[in-house]
Design an enzyme around this catalytic site. Sequence first.
Site, mmCIF file in Angstrom:
data_model
loop_
_atom_site.group_PDB
_atom_site.id
_atom_site.type_symbol
_atom_site.label_atom_id
_atom_site.label_comp_id
_atom_site.label_asym_id
_atom_site.label_seq_id
_atom_site.Cartn_x
_atom_site.Cartn_y
_atom_site.Cartn_z
ATOM 1 N N ASN A 10 56.503 5.470 66.711
ATOM 2 C CA ASN A 10 56.371 4.579 67.864
ATOM 3 C C ASN A 10 56.951 5.309 69.072
ATOM 4 O O ASN A 10 58.158 5.427 69.208
ATOM 5 C CB ASN A 10 57.152 3.277 67.578
ATOM 6 C CG ASN A 10 57.217 2.363 68.790
ATOM 7 O OD1 ASN A 10 56.497 2.566 69.776
ATOM 8 N ND2 ASN A 10 58.077 1.354 68.724
ATOM 9 N N TRP A 11 56.049 5.807 69.909
ATOM 10 C CA TRP A 11 56.505 6.638 71.036
ATOM 11 C C TRP A 11 57.119 5.808 72.163
ATOM 12 O O TRP A 11 57.701 6.365 73.098
ATOM 13 C CB TRP A 11 55.344 7.451 71.598
ATOM 14 C CG TRP A 11 54.787 8.505 70.678
ATOM 15 C CD1 TRP A 11 55.066 8.695 69.346
ATOM 16 C CD2 TRP A 11 53.837 9.526 71.029
ATOM 17 N NE1 TRP A 11 54.352 9.751 68.848
ATOM 18 C CE2 TRP A 11 53.588 10.285 69.858
ATOM 19 C CE3 TRP A 11 53.169 9.867 72.203
ATOM 20 C CZ2 TRP A 11 52.707 11.364 69.843
ATOM 21 C CZ3 TRP A 11 52.282 10.937 72.185
ATOM 22 C CH2 TRP A 11 52.061 11.678 71.018
ATOM 23 N N LYS A 12 56.913 4.507 72.104
ATOM 24 C CA LYS A 12 57.411 3.614 73.168
ATOM 25 C C LYS A 12 56.930 4.102 74.544
ATOM 26 O O LYS A 12 55.856 4.682 74.658
ATOM 27 C CB LYS A 12 58.927 3.490 73.108
ATOM 28 C CG LYS A 12 59.428 3.110 71.713
ATOM 29 C CD LYS A 12 60.859 2.660 71.703
ATOM 30 C CE LYS A 12 61.322 2.470 70.273
ATOM 31 N NZ LYS A 12 62.636 1.828 70.172
ATOM 32 N N HIS A 96 57.281 -6.217 67.916
ATOM 33 C CA HIS A 96 58.451 -5.342 68.039
ATOM 34 C C HIS A 96 59.552 -6.098 68.777
ATOM 35 O O HIS A 96 59.282 -6.866 69.703
ATOM 36 C CB HIS A 96 58.078 -4.064 68.801
ATOM 37 C CG HIS A 96 59.142 -3.010 68.695
ATOM 38 N ND1 HIS A 96 60.303 -3.067 69.433
ATOM 39 C CD2 HIS A 96 59.232 -1.907 67.922
ATOM 40 C CE1 HIS A 96 61.057 -2.014 69.115
ATOM 41 N NE2 HIS A 96 60.435 -1.300 68.203
ATOM 42 N N GLU A 98 61.535 -5.260 70.951
ATOM 43 C CA GLU A 98 61.580 -5.043 72.409
ATOM 44 C C GLU A 98 60.586 -5.958 73.118
ATOM 45 O O GLU A 98 60.850 -6.422 74.228
ATOM 46 C CB GLU A 98 61.333 -3.558 72.723
ATOM 47 C CG GLU A 98 62.562 -2.731 72.348
ATOM 48 C CD GLU A 98 62.288 -1.291 71.960
ATOM 49 O OE1 GLU A 98 61.199 -0.774 72.247
ATOM 50 O OE2 GLU A 98 63.193 -0.676 71.350
ATOM 51 N N GLU A 168 62.926 -4.128 60.793
ATOM 52 C CA GLU A 168 63.698 -3.371 61.778
ATOM 53 C C GLU A 168 64.885 -4.207 62.266
ATOM 54 O O GLU A 168 64.739 -5.015 63.189
ATOM 55 C CB GLU A 168 62.820 -3.025 62.987
ATOM 56 C CG GLU A 168 61.612 -2.188 62.657
ATOM 57 C CD GLU A 168 61.168 -1.339 63.830
ATOM 58 O OE1 GLU A 168 61.138 -0.114 63.668
ATOM 59 O OE2 GLU A 168 60.897 -1.887 64.908
ATOM 60 N N GLY A 174 67.415 2.413 67.823
ATOM 61 C CA GLY A 174 67.844 3.260 68.936
ATOM 62 C C GLY A 174 69.350 3.389 69.073
ATOM 63 O O GLY A 174 69.844 3.878 70.091
ATOM 64 N N SER A 213 66.702 3.777 63.629
ATOM 65 C CA SER A 213 67.454 5.038 63.598
ATOM 66 C C SER A 213 67.153 5.897 62.369
ATOM 67 O O SER A 213 68.032 6.584 61.843
ATOM 68 C CB SER A 213 68.958 4.772 63.720
ATOM 69 O OG SER A 213 69.247 4.162 64.968
ATOM 70 N N GLY A 234 61.139 5.542 65.853
ATOM 71 C CA GLY A 234 61.109 5.608 67.309
ATOM 72 C C GLY A 234 61.518 6.989 67.791
ATOM 73 O O GLY A 234 60.713 7.931 67.812
ATOM 74 N N GLY A 235 62.770 7.140 68.144
ATOM 75 C CA GLY A 235 63.269 8.388 68.752
ATOM 76 C C GLY A 235 62.866 9.668 68.025
ATOM 77 O O GLY A 235 62.422 10.634 68.654
#
Length: 255
Positions: A10-12, A96, A98, A168, A174, A213, A234-235
């Site tokens: 997930n590149w966000k 998600h 967010e 999640e 993150g 994470s 993600g990251g």
Amino acid sequence: MARRPLVMGNWKLNGSKAFTKELIAGLKAELAGVEGCDVAIAPPVMYLAEAEAALAGSAIALGSQNVDVNVQGAFTGDISTAMLKDFGAKYIIIGHSERRTYHKESDEFVAQKFGALKEAGLVPVLCIGESEAENEAGKTEEVCARQIDAVINALGVEAFNGAVIAYEPIWAIGTGKSATPAQAQAVHAFIRGHIAAKSQAVADQVIIQYGGSVNDANAAELFTQPDIDGALVGGASLKAPAFAVIVKAAAKAKN
Ligand code: PEP
């Protein structure tokens, strides 16, 4: 039942045209010849065209980070299932945390998105999970059950056939503070059991990813757990070598 793991990036809100091409070239090189794990990436929709072109000939599937419930019309700024299909996208992240937080998306609205994706023949990747406060209050299972039940109530448990759930915990996203393998496994087993109470067959096949994470150092241990069927990343999905280590760890642990 053997489930094929899925690792999805997930590149966000990250990237550019050049970054998209470069990262995909890196992933194709790093993952050449790796088998036994489905792999997908969800770049910002702005770069789906570049991603589709760059992925040509590769087994890496294209995904998206969101979708709207409407198919066409006067809905300024929205993206439809048909548009995502037009670019060959397959795995679509919905719910998600967010989006639930910053865009006030309710369980019912997310369930509507789930239905729109099923209708279009796309694969929903339904994100669920509790906040830190809910976790500390012992409400993890209650929150996960509520978020899943919104889909079951709207569409029936069979809607989870061919779908993906990403557990999640919000406190792990993150933050660098992943759930431990045992913590994650306990919640994954609860989620599968919750679905099994309605249909064992649906529960046996549904992919339940862990997200929060996940990185190249902790992925292998997470994947030793029987109900962790891959990861939503993600990251660590923004660097080809780290993402490739995670994919290879899933392929190794689950085959
Ligand atoms: C995510 O946002 O889906 C996620 C899991 O992020 P990270 O891996 O950076 O915690």
